[in-house]
Design a protein around this motif. Structure first.
Motif: not given
Length: 101
Positions: A53-68
C-alpha cells in the motif's frame, strides 16, 4: 518456482483496498479486518500488505529522452560557442592576471 518469485497483490486489488481504507476512520477496527482479509486471500504477511500500500501509486523519477543533452544547440555547436566565449573572456582580462609571480 524460481528464486525471484514472490507473492504480490494485483494492482486493482490494491486500489480497491486503498479506497476502502480511505473511507474508514484511522483508528477503526474495520481497517485491520480489511488488512487481515487481504493477507489471508493472497497468502502474504500483514507487513507485506502495508508495504504494498505504501509503494502503490508512489511517484517515480522519470527522465526525458534527451536527459543530459543540450536542448537548444547540438553539442558540437555548443562546444564551439563555449570556445568563442573563452577566447573573448581571455582577451578582455588584463595580462597581470595570467603572469602572476
Amino acid at each position: 518456482m524460481s528464486a525471484g518469485w514472490r507473492k504480490q497483490i494485483p494492482p486493482d486489488a490494491l486500489l480497491r483496498l486503498r479506497q476502502r481504507l480511505d473511507r474508514l476512520p484511522y483508528k477503526s477496527p474495520e481497517r485491520s479486518a480489511q488488512i487481515s482479509a487481504t493477507t489471508e486471500l493472497y497468502g502474504i504477511s500483514i507487513s507485506a500488505v502495508y508495504r504494498a500500500l505504501k509503494d502503490f501509486l508512489k511517484p517515480r523519477a522519470t527522465y526525458r529522452i534527451d536527459h543530459g543533452k543540450p536542448r537548444v544547440l547540438p553539442e558540437s555547436e555548443l562546444q564551439r560557442y563555449c570556445e568563442v566565449i573563452a577566447v573573448l573572456t581571455m582577451a578582455r582580462l588584463p595580462k597581470a592576471v595570467f603572469f602572476r609571480t
